[in-house]
Scaffold this motif. Structure first.
Motif, PDB file in Angstrom:
ATOM      1  N   ALA A  26      41.479  61.884  71.623  1.00  0.00           N
ATOM      2  CA  ALA A  26      42.270  60.668  71.827  1.00  0.00           C
ATOM      3  C   ALA A  26      41.525  59.690  72.731  1.00  0.00           C
ATOM      4  N   GLY A  27      40.899  60.190  73.775  1.00  0.00           N
ATOM      5  CA  GLY A  27      40.122  59.329  74.652  1.00  0.00           C
ATOM      6  C   GLY A  27      38.960  58.681  73.934  1.00  0.00           C
ATOM      7  N   HIS A  28      38.366  59.417  73.017  1.00  0.00           N
ATOM      8  CA  HIS A  28      37.246  58.884  72.232  1.00  0.00           C
ATOM      9  C   HIS A  28      37.725  57.782  71.288  1.00  0.00           C
ATOM     10  N   VAL A  29      38.816  58.032  70.599  1.00  0.00           N
ATOM     11  CA  VAL A  29      39.343  57.062  69.634  1.00  0.00           C
ATOM     12  C   VAL A  29      39.894  55.823  70.328  1.00  0.00           C
ATOM     13  N   LEU A  30      40.694  56.027  71.359  1.00  0.00           N
ATOM     14  CA  LEU A  30      41.411  54.914  71.967  1.00  0.00           C
ATOM     15  C   LEU A  30      40.624  54.172  73.038  1.00  0.00           C
ATOM     16  N   ASP A  31      39.744  54.873  73.738  1.00  0.00           N
ATOM     17  CA  ASP A  31      39.061  54.254  74.863  1.00  0.00           C
ATOM     18  C   ASP A  31      37.546  54.262  74.743  1.00  0.00           C
ATOM     19  N   GLY A  32      37.030  54.844  73.680  1.00  0.00           N
ATOM     20  CA  GLY A  32      35.586  54.916  73.513  1.00  0.00           C
ATOM     21  C   GLY A  32      34.924  55.888  74.473  1.00  0.00           C
ATOM     22  N   ALA A  33      35.701  56.808  75.025  1.00  0.00           N
ATOM     23  CA  ALA A  33      35.154  57.797  75.955  1.00  0.00           C
ATOM     24  C   ALA A  33      34.137  58.671  75.231  1.00  0.00           C
ATOM     25  N   LEU A  90      43.825  53.398  62.711  1.00  0.00           N
ATOM     26  CA  LEU A  90      45.135  53.544  63.329  1.00  0.00           C
ATOM     27  C   LEU A  90      46.058  54.417  62.492  1.00  0.00           C
ATOM     28  N   GLY A  91      46.029  54.232  61.208  1.00  0.00           N
ATOM     29  CA  GLY A  91      46.901  55.005  60.316  1.00  0.00           C
ATOM     30  C   GLY A  91      46.528  56.456  60.234  1.00  0.00           C
ATOM     31  N   ILE A  92      45.223  56.746  60.321  1.00  0.00           N
ATOM     32  CA  ILE A  92      44.765  58.124  60.257  1.00  0.00           C
ATOM     33  C   ILE A  92      44.990  58.804  61.594  1.00  0.00           C
ATOM     34  N   ALA A 131      39.042  62.919  66.210  1.00  0.00           N
ATOM     35  CA  ALA A 131      37.769  62.451  66.756  1.00  0.00           C
ATOM     36  C   ALA A 131      36.928  61.763  65.686  1.00  0.00           C
ATOM     37  N   LYS A 132      37.025  62.225  64.460  1.00  0.00           N
ATOM     38  CA  LYS A 132      36.270  61.610  63.361  1.00  0.00           C
ATOM     39  C   LYS A 132      36.754  60.198  63.057  1.00  0.00           C
ATOM     40  N   VAL A 133      37.996  59.892  63.422  1.00  0.00           N
ATOM     41  CA  VAL A 133      38.540  58.555  63.195  1.00  0.00           C
ATOM     42  C   VAL A 133      37.712  57.506  63.928  1.00  0.00           C
ATOM     43  N   ALA A 134      37.204  57.846  65.089  1.00  0.00           N
ATOM     44  CA  ALA A 134      36.414  56.899  65.878  1.00  0.00           C
ATOM     45  C   ALA A 134      35.197  56.405  65.099  1.00  0.00           C
ATOM     46  N   ASP A 135      34.709  57.211  64.183  1.00  0.00           N
ATOM     47  CA  ASP A 135      33.556  56.809  63.388  1.00  0.00           C
ATOM     48  C   ASP A 135      33.903  55.719  62.376  1.00  0.00           C
ATOM     49  N   LEU A 136      35.176  55.467  62.157  1.00  0.00           N
ATOM     50  CA  LEU A 136      35.587  54.443  61.202  1.00  0.00           C
ATOM     51  C   LEU A 136      35.511  53.027  61.775  1.00  0.00           C
ATOM     52  N   THR A 137      35.405  52.916  63.070  1.00  0.00           N
ATOM     53  CA  THR A 137      35.338  51.603  63.705  1.00  0.00           C
ATOM     54  C   THR A 137      34.120  51.536  64.615  1.00  0.00           C
ATOM     55  N   LEU A 165      43.269  69.425  63.843  1.00  0.00           N
ATOM     56  CA  LEU A 165      43.744  68.036  63.880  1.00  0.00           C
ATOM     57  C   LEU A 165      43.042  67.231  64.970  1.00  0.00           C
ATOM     58  N   ALA A 166      42.765  67.861  66.088  1.00  0.00           N
ATOM     59  CA  ALA A 166      42.038  67.165  67.156  1.00  0.00           C
ATOM     60  C   ALA A 166      40.638  66.781  66.684  1.00  0.00           C
ATOM     61  N   LYS A 167      39.979  67.685  65.981  1.00  0.00           N
ATOM     62  CA  LYS A 167      38.649  67.368  65.442  1.00  0.00           C
ATOM     63  C   LYS A 167      38.741  66.212  64.444  1.00  0.00           C
ATOM     64  N   SER A 168      39.755  66.216  63.601  1.00  0.00           N
ATOM     65  CA  SER A 168      39.933  65.137  62.635  1.00  0.00           C
ATOM     66  C   SER A 168      40.181  63.810  63.342  1.00  0.00           C
TER      67      SER A 168
END
Length: 185
Positions: free
Chosen positions: A37-44, A182-184, A103-109, A98-101
């Motif tokens: 979540a930190g990676h997706v939302l905050d770029g951590a 966001l949807g994923i 994290a992969k969302v961050a690669d979409l943006t 699900l947590a791993k999935s």
């Protein structure tokens, strides 16, 4: 016999050992979720989730082996208990996946998610992260009331997620890549 009765009566070794594994799995998946979540939302920076996921998967296999051994040596009365444990530990393992999935969302943006939709998702994420504690406590203490409260909170979060996805589908202020992320997420 109700679900929580399985954990509050005299506990066979299978239950004691499974609860220990479950707690470790939930602790690991809580850390995995927070990192993703930190990676997706905050770029951590993202820590290696694969190692944690492999450890969670190994604990699931250990519990499954114990359940199968237990069933081979036990009476028919132990079947519901064994199947319940196998089901619950599978759900805990799925949380790591699900947590791993996520994290992969961050690669979409190209950048961390921002804006009002990201803030809504950030709030949902924070509530999910908080929920890991009460769930672990409910299992560790065999506390039916705490477990029911956690399940109620999870149901409320699920409703918020469904409303979020529905609102996102109708939003006109989101770029395509962000909407997908966001949807994923």
């Amino acid at each position: 016999m109700g679900f929580f009765d399985l954990f509050t009566q005299q506990q066979p070794a299978l239950v004691t050992e499974s609860l220990r594994h479950m707690d470790a799995m939930l602790a690991a998946t809580a850390q995995m979720f927070a990192a993703a979540a930190g990676h997706v939302l905050d770029g951590a920076p993202l820590t290696d989730l694969d190692a944690a996921d492999q450890a969670v998967n190994e604990r699931e296999r250990q519990v499954q082996r114990a359940v199968l051994s237990h069933l081979a040596l036990s009476s028919e009365a132990e079947v519901p208990l064994s199947l319940t444990i196998a089901s619950v530990v599978q759900d805990a393992e799925r949380t790591g996946d699900l947590a791993k999935s996520l994290a992969k969302v961050a690669d979409l943006t190209d950048v961390p998610l921002a804006g009002p939709h990201a803030e809504t998702l950030r709030g949902i994420s924070a509530d999910v992260q908080v929920l890991f504690g009460p769930v672990r406590t409910a299992f560790a203490d065999s506390d039916q009331d705490a477990a029911e409260a956690a399940m109620q909170t999870a149901a409320e979060i699920r409703q918020r997620v469904e409303a979020f996805v529905a609102a996102l589908a109708k939003a006109d202020d989101v770029q395509v890549a962000d909407a997908l992320a966001l949807g994923i997420a």
